[in-house]
Design an enzyme around this catalytic site. Sequence first.
Site, mmCIF file in Angstrom:
data_model
loop_
_atom_site.group_PDB
_atom_site.id
_atom_site.type_symbol
_atom_site.label_atom_id
_atom_site.label_comp_id
_atom_site.label_asym_id
_atom_site.label_seq_id
_atom_site.Cartn_x
_atom_site.Cartn_y
_atom_site.Cartn_z
ATOM 1 N N LYS A 149 72.704 15.352 51.079
ATOM 2 C CA LYS A 149 71.418 16.045 50.830
ATOM 3 C C LYS A 149 71.523 17.316 50.322
ATOM 4 O O LYS A 149 70.955 17.403 49.502
ATOM 5 C CB LYS A 149 70.383 15.561 51.956
ATOM 6 C CG LYS A 149 69.512 15.527 52.047
ATOM 7 C CD LYS A 149 68.433 15.243 50.668
ATOM 8 C CE LYS A 149 66.845 15.699 50.344
ATOM 9 N NZ LYS A 149 67.649 15.001 48.757
ATOM 10 N N GLU A 161 66.778 14.973 33.854
ATOM 11 C CA GLU A 161 66.714 14.652 35.248
ATOM 12 C C GLU A 161 65.964 13.251 35.490
ATOM 13 O O GLU A 161 66.988 12.622 36.808
ATOM 14 C CB GLU A 161 64.680 14.956 35.711
ATOM 15 C CG GLU A 161 64.239 14.323 37.370
ATOM 16 C CD GLU A 161 65.158 14.398 38.309
ATOM 17 O OE1 GLU A 161 66.147 15.643 38.276
ATOM 18 O OE2 GLU A 161 65.087 13.678 39.494
ATOM 19 N N HIS A 165 72.593 17.248 16.350
ATOM 20 C CA HIS A 165 73.741 18.377 16.144
ATOM 21 C C HIS A 165 75.281 18.124 16.961
ATOM 22 O O HIS A 165 75.549 19.493 17.510
ATOM 23 C CB HIS A 165 73.301 19.662 16.980
ATOM 24 C CG HIS A 165 72.101 20.106 15.546
ATOM 25 N ND1 HIS A 165 72.187 20.925 14.363
ATOM 26 C CD2 HIS A 165 70.293 19.484 16.073
ATOM 27 C CE1 HIS A 165 70.978 21.406 14.215
ATOM 28 N NE2 HIS A 165 70.060 20.387 15.525
ATOM 29 N N LYS A 207 68.983 10.964 37.888
ATOM 30 C CA LYS A 207 68.856 10.242 38.691
ATOM 31 C C LYS A 207 69.792 8.979 38.236
ATOM 32 O O LYS A 207 70.091 8.543 39.330
ATOM 33 C CB LYS A 207 67.680 9.748 39.146
ATOM 34 C CG LYS A 207 66.166 10.593 38.917
ATOM 35 C CD LYS A 207 66.610 11.015 40.394
ATOM 36 C CE LYS A 207 67.627 12.090 40.925
ATOM 37 N NZ LYS A 207 67.057 13.438 41.493
ATOM 38 N N ARG A 238 72.539 13.143 55.348
ATOM 39 C CA ARG A 238 72.737 14.824 55.167
ATOM 40 C C ARG A 238 74.576 15.102 54.572
ATOM 41 O O ARG A 238 75.266 15.457 54.660
ATOM 42 C CB ARG A 238 73.224 15.325 56.394
ATOM 43 C CG ARG A 238 71.524 15.771 56.820
ATOM 44 C CD ARG A 238 71.689 17.134 58.064
ATOM 45 N NE ARG A 238 71.939 18.289 57.481
ATOM 46 C CZ ARG A 238 70.893 19.347 56.919
ATOM 47 N NH1 ARG A 238 69.896 19.077 57.108
ATOM 48 N NH2 ARG A 238 71.721 20.533 56.352
ATOM 49 N N GLU A 265 73.499 9.946 39.451
ATOM 50 C CA GLU A 265 73.944 9.575 41.055
ATOM 51 C C GLU A 265 73.882 8.410 41.631
ATOM 52 O O GLU A 265 74.665 9.133 43.229
ATOM 53 C CB GLU A 265 72.946 10.928 41.575
ATOM 54 C CG GLU A 265 72.778 12.304 41.395
ATOM 55 C CD GLU A 265 71.263 13.259 42.396
ATOM 56 O OE1 GLU A 265 70.438 12.653 41.840
ATOM 57 O OE2 GLU A 265 71.398 13.967 43.038
ATOM 58 N N TRP A 290 80.454 15.801 55.270
ATOM 59 C CA TRP A 290 80.771 15.562 54.066
ATOM 60 C C TRP A 290 81.617 16.508 53.542
ATOM 61 O O TRP A 290 81.832 18.052 54.051
ATOM 62 C CB TRP A 290 79.061 15.743 53.252
ATOM 63 C CG TRP A 290 79.448 16.351 51.826
ATOM 64 C CD1 TRP A 290 79.222 14.865 51.193
ATOM 65 C CD2 TRP A 290 79.233 17.371 51.581
ATOM 66 N NE1 TRP A 290 79.238 15.058 49.868
ATOM 67 C CE2 TRP A 290 79.718 16.475 50.076
ATOM 68 C CE3 TRP A 290 80.064 18.484 51.501
ATOM 69 C CZ2 TRP A 290 80.251 17.294 48.142
ATOM 70 C CZ3 TRP A 290 80.332 19.006 49.941
ATOM 71 C CH2 TRP A 290 80.452 18.276 49.088
ATOM 72 N N CYS A 328 76.624 18.420 56.522
ATOM 73 C CA CYS A 328 76.958 17.587 57.894
ATOM 74 C C CYS A 328 75.936 17.935 58.516
ATOM 75 O O CYS A 328 75.113 18.588 58.255
ATOM 76 C CB CYS A 328 78.128 18.926 58.148
ATOM 77 S SG CYS A 328 79.741 19.285 56.977
ATOM 78 N N ASN A 333 79.187 22.979 60.929
ATOM 79 C CA ASN A 333 78.638 22.931 58.972
ATOM 80 C C ASN A 333 79.134 24.523 58.707
ATOM 81 O O ASN A 333 79.065 25.759 59.339
ATOM 82 C CB ASN A 333 77.104 22.971 59.512
ATOM 83 C CG ASN A 333 76.741 21.595 60.109
ATOM 84 O OD1 ASN A 333 78.188 20.630 60.220
ATOM 85 N ND2 ASN A 333 75.118 20.847 59.549
ATOM 86 N N GLY A 334 79.460 24.392 57.556
ATOM 87 C CA GLY A 334 80.123 25.117 56.907
ATOM 88 C C GLY A 334 81.461 25.959 56.898
ATOM 89 O O GLY A 334 82.029 24.974 56.331
#
Length: 614
Positions: A609, A487, A510, A491, A27, A494, A79, A2, A105-106
């Site tokens: 973020k 990666e 496999h 991307k 964020r 996301e 968030w 946040c 935040n937290g």
Amino acid sequence: MCGIVGFVGNGVIPGRLLQGLQRLEYRGYDSAGMALCTEDSHLHILRRVGKLANLKNDTPEFLETIHSPIRGGIAHTRWATHGKPSEANAHPHLSQNGTIAVVHNGIIENYQTLKDQLIRQGFEFKSETDTEVLAHLIEYHYQGNLFSAVLSALHLVEGTYGIAVLNALEPNVLVAARKSSPLVVGLATEGNYVASDMVAMVQETQRVIHLDDYDVVLLSEDPPVITNLKNRIREYEVSTVDFHLDDVSKGNFEHFMLKEIHEQPDTIRNATRGRMDYETGNAKLNGLGCTAYDIAQIRHVTIVACGTSRYAGLVGEYLIETLAGITVDVEYASEFRYRNPVIMPGTVVLAISQSGETADTLAALMEAKLKGATVFGIVNSVSSAIAREAGRGIYLHAGPEISVASTKAFTSQVMVLTLLGLLLGRSSRHSLTEGQNLIREIEALPEKIEYILKNERPKIYQAAQYLKDFENVFYIGRSFNYPVALEGALKLKEISYIHAEGYESAELKHGPIALLDSRKPVLAIMSNQAGYEKIVGSVKEVMARDAPVICLGTEGNTTLSQYSPYVLSIPECPELLSPVLNTVVLQLLAYEVAVAKGLSVDQPRNLAKSVTVE
Ligand code: M6R
């Protein structure tokens, strides 16, 4: 996760808060809110669900209801952790009698216990959040002094917090505190700021005080007073940060992600500048604080990181093992802490993080320290929690990364790991000439990225138009480019919400090959490398299952068109540097797919973020 911004002093405080929130929105963006404290000892609260624009739109009408001068304000962009995005769950939270407002935040880990106790004292809760506990707890301890009440409340709290608190009865005062959640104070001409990230105040000041864990700060128009939880005052330094508005604006680009992708020639230069010595064919990584003897003692490297940073770590595994012959293992930071890892003598633990705030990576780093490992941080955000906890390491110097999907940080992380590989390699088996050759190739890399950015876009755009309607995409690669497949897939998922998975190409047969059919395209990383024929073999197996193929190869490889009408390419480069170039192409591909689908590129759903909760 946040974002917090607060201000006490003069000037247009709501404008300052909204501007700060705008810069922090990356964020978290489930809901946003602000509390304003007026001279007549009233708190005024506005909270809105959804993006910041909703709060902004309703601010003028809200301000019309305020008739006394505003002295202080706190604001938050959220968030969600405890409770869904809703107006009731949005911050700021008010105490029972409406005099205390808190943004946080937290996570308050013992919030249920505290909540039960407060309910027994007659407090009523209006939200599902852990934060509301703090507001009531501070009110419960209030005896005419907000600062003392915050101290008393924090003594009872377990968990992590960055908080900013207002009290209607003390309109010229703001109290803030931190534990494992970033908070920085900014000194401006008309008053003082507190924010979870200095981007929130960069327009107004570059004079900052970095808060440490357990700091509690009293802000007013006077110089800040900082104490620890025992109310012992501590001295502090005011630093001037080299941070500019351009760093946090989109410039001429439509999205931050596109801007950050285009910054990569420069960010690679910044990550390597002054860190390579052609004369000795070696890297100079002064931030490690190691002598040549120390370097020669390193027997094993363990990398802890999450998400994209972990994939950079996987590239690092190939790089360091190839260049230095030192074994490397790459761990999920979230697992490392809980599985009681064995740290052998001579092990160095690298914590890789763009934000420097990721809770899992921070916890893994602390665990490694506890077990006696030498630890280094590879971090972008200067003075962040991970950078400080590590104490030594290598900064990326990539500048702020605003887009939630990480791009330039990844390539800088890979470059820094390449330099570390070079340093370790030169202390063992690499010759001067080999070192010099690698330095020359590293120096040539930014221009090759520029070439991709200039010339590959049309082909990437075509491939994106083709991919955008599929629901599943596989990425395959080998060796150094196996992590690139991971990666690339991350991307895509996301920002385009297309299900995508990366595989080591030989691994496909496999199991995952069972999924292939004409509706599951496979993007094959086929740039020049050892084992190229084996990747061709995998591609043929894919084609035999009717799955469409997209090739990402090296320029001039004319054979690729037999596998796909969509051939993307990178300029010729040594295999160990190809991850950087291949990744740039895959970043652009994901970007174009998201744009083609009309999605929110910079702020994809459900993500934030920096992930400051476990
Ligand atoms: O700030 P960090 O590098 O520690 O973040 C780790 C991950 O949360 C991050 O890389 C995440 O996977 C990104 N959204 C990737 O684009």
